[in-house]
Design a protein around this motif. Structure first.
Motif, mmCIF file in Angstrom:
data_model
loop_
_atom_site.group_PDB
_atom_site.id
_atom_site.type_symbol
_atom_site.label_atom_id
_atom_site.label_comp_id
_atom_site.label_asym_id
_atom_site.label_seq_id
_atom_site.Cartn_x
_atom_site.Cartn_y
_atom_site.Cartn_z
ATOM 1 N N PRO A 106 20.603 -22.043 46.247
ATOM 2 C CA PRO A 106 19.801 -20.859 46.677
ATOM 3 C C PRO A 106 18.204 -21.041 46.611
ATOM 4 N N ALA A 107 17.570 -20.268 47.374
ATOM 5 C CA ALA A 107 16.130 -20.291 47.548
ATOM 6 C C ALA A 107 15.830 -19.239 46.162
ATOM 7 N N ARG A 108 14.750 -19.725 45.925
ATOM 8 C CA ARG A 108 13.806 -18.806 44.727
ATOM 9 C C ARG A 108 12.923 -17.998 45.393
ATOM 10 N N THR A 109 13.043 -16.683 45.119
ATOM 11 C CA THR A 109 11.953 -15.875 45.742
ATOM 12 C C THR A 109 11.290 -14.817 44.949
ATOM 13 N N ARG A 110 10.079 -14.263 45.434
ATOM 14 C CA ARG A 110 9.471 -13.190 44.494
ATOM 15 C C ARG A 110 8.624 -12.485 45.422
ATOM 16 N N ARG A 111 9.106 -11.075 45.394
ATOM 17 C CA ARG A 111 8.467 -10.327 46.429
ATOM 18 C C ARG A 111 7.613 -9.222 45.592
ATOM 19 N N LEU A 112 6.436 -9.095 46.173
ATOM 20 C CA LEU A 112 5.537 -8.146 45.643
ATOM 21 C C LEU A 112 5.309 -7.129 46.670
ATOM 22 N N VAL A 113 5.384 -5.831 46.363
ATOM 23 C CA VAL A 113 5.236 -4.704 47.095
ATOM 24 C C VAL A 113 3.886 -4.202 46.910
ATOM 25 N N GLY A 114 3.275 -3.618 47.904
ATOM 26 C CA GLY A 114 1.923 -2.837 47.463
ATOM 27 C C GLY A 114 1.503 -2.091 48.631
ATOM 28 N N ASN A 115 0.415 -1.204 48.455
ATOM 29 C CA ASN A 115 0.056 -0.589 49.321
ATOM 30 C C ASN A 115 0.846 0.536 50.075
ATOM 31 N N VAL A 116 1.455 1.044 49.212
ATOM 32 C CA VAL A 116 2.631 1.833 49.625
ATOM 33 C C VAL A 116 2.111 3.229 49.925
ATOM 34 N N GLU A 117 2.125 3.534 51.185
ATOM 35 C CA GLU A 117 1.599 4.958 51.697
ATOM 36 C C GLU A 117 2.568 5.680 52.383
ATOM 37 N N ILE A 118 2.834 6.973 51.851
ATOM 38 C CA ILE A 118 3.886 7.919 52.444
ATOM 39 C C ILE A 118 3.078 8.323 53.669
ATOM 40 N N LEU A 119 3.382 8.181 54.932
ATOM 41 C CA LEU A 119 2.640 8.864 55.954
ATOM 42 C C LEU A 119 2.979 10.153 56.335
ATOM 43 N N GLY A 120 4.196 10.627 55.967
ATOM 44 C CA GLY A 120 4.933 11.727 56.644
ATOM 45 C C GLY A 120 6.054 12.258 55.839
#
Length: 185
Positions: A106-120
Motif C-alpha cells: 500500500p501507498a503511504r499518504t499524509r493529508r494536510l487540510v487547511g484554509n477551511v472556510e464555511i461559505l454558507g
C-alpha cells in the motif's frame, strides 16, 4: 467576515471533522471513511484544462477564473472522476482484495487540510471550501505531492457529525504526472 450563522464553535467542529477524515484516509480506514459519505453523495474530480486568457474579458475577474479551466462539472468536458456512493463502495471494497496489485504494498499518504472556510449554511447543510496537500509515496517509487481545493457540501448527521453530500476536488495541476488519480482526496 464569516458567513451568517458561522460561530467559532461551528468552525472548530468542522475543522475537527476534517482532521478526523484525513486521519482515517491516511490510516487506510476506508470503510470508516465511507461511513462519512451521504447516501446521495456525488464525488467529482473535474479535468482541468489550460485555456489561454480570454482578453475579451480584460479587467474582469472572469478573465483569470479557475472555473474556466474546469471540465466535466457544468461543461462538456470529461471529469477525471464523477462518482456516486456505489462507485465509492466498489473502490473501497477493491482496496481490501488480495489481488489489488496496484496498491500492494500500500501507498503511504499524509493529508494536510487547511484554509477551511464555511461559505454558507442552509438548514443542516454547510457549504465549505478547504485546501489540501497530499503526500504520496510507495516503496521503490518517487514521492509525489498533490495539492488542490475541495468544495464540499456537508450535511449534519447524528452519528458522525457530518456526512459528505458533495465533494468537488480541484487539483492544482497543469499536466498529469502522478502515478494515480484514484486516491480519495
Amino acid at each position: 467576515m464569516p458567513a451568517e450563522g458561522v460561530t467559532p464553535e461551528l468552525q472548530l467542529r468542522v475543522e475537527q471533522w476534517y482532521y478526523r477524515e484525513a486521519r482515517l484516509l491516511d490510516g487506510r480506514e476506508y470503510q470508516k471513511w465511507l461511513a462519512l459519505c451521504a447516501p446521495d453523495i456525488r464525488y467529482v474530480v473535474p479535468g482541468r484544462g489550460n485555456p489561454l486568457v480570454d482578453n475579451a474579458e480584460q479587467g474582469q475577474e472572469s478573465m483569470l477564473s479557475v472555473e474556466r479551466e474546469l471540465e466535466g462539472i457544468e461543461s462538456d468536458g470529461l471529469p477525471i472522476r464523477d462518482e456516486t456512493l456505489p462507485y465509492l463502495m466498489l473502490r473501497v471494497e477493491r482496496s481490501y482484495k488480495p489481488n489489488a496489485w496496484s496498491e500492494n504494498p500500500p501507498a503511504r499518504t499524509r493529508r494536510l487540510v487547511g484554509n477551511v472556510e464555511i461559505l454558507g449554511r442552509e438548514g443542516d447543510r454547510l457549504s465549505i471550501v478547504s485546501a489540501f496537500h497530499l503526500y504520496y509515496t510507495r516503496p521503490g517509487s518517487a514521492d509525489f505531492l498533490y495539492a488542490g481545493q475541495r468544495r464540499d457540501v456537508l450535511v449534519a448527521d447524528a452519528e458522525s457529525d457530518y456526512r459528505i453530500a458533495r465533494r468537488e476536488v480541484v487539483l492544482d495541476l497543469a499536466e498529469i504526472r502522478y502515478p494515480t488519480l484514484g486516491l480519495f482526496f
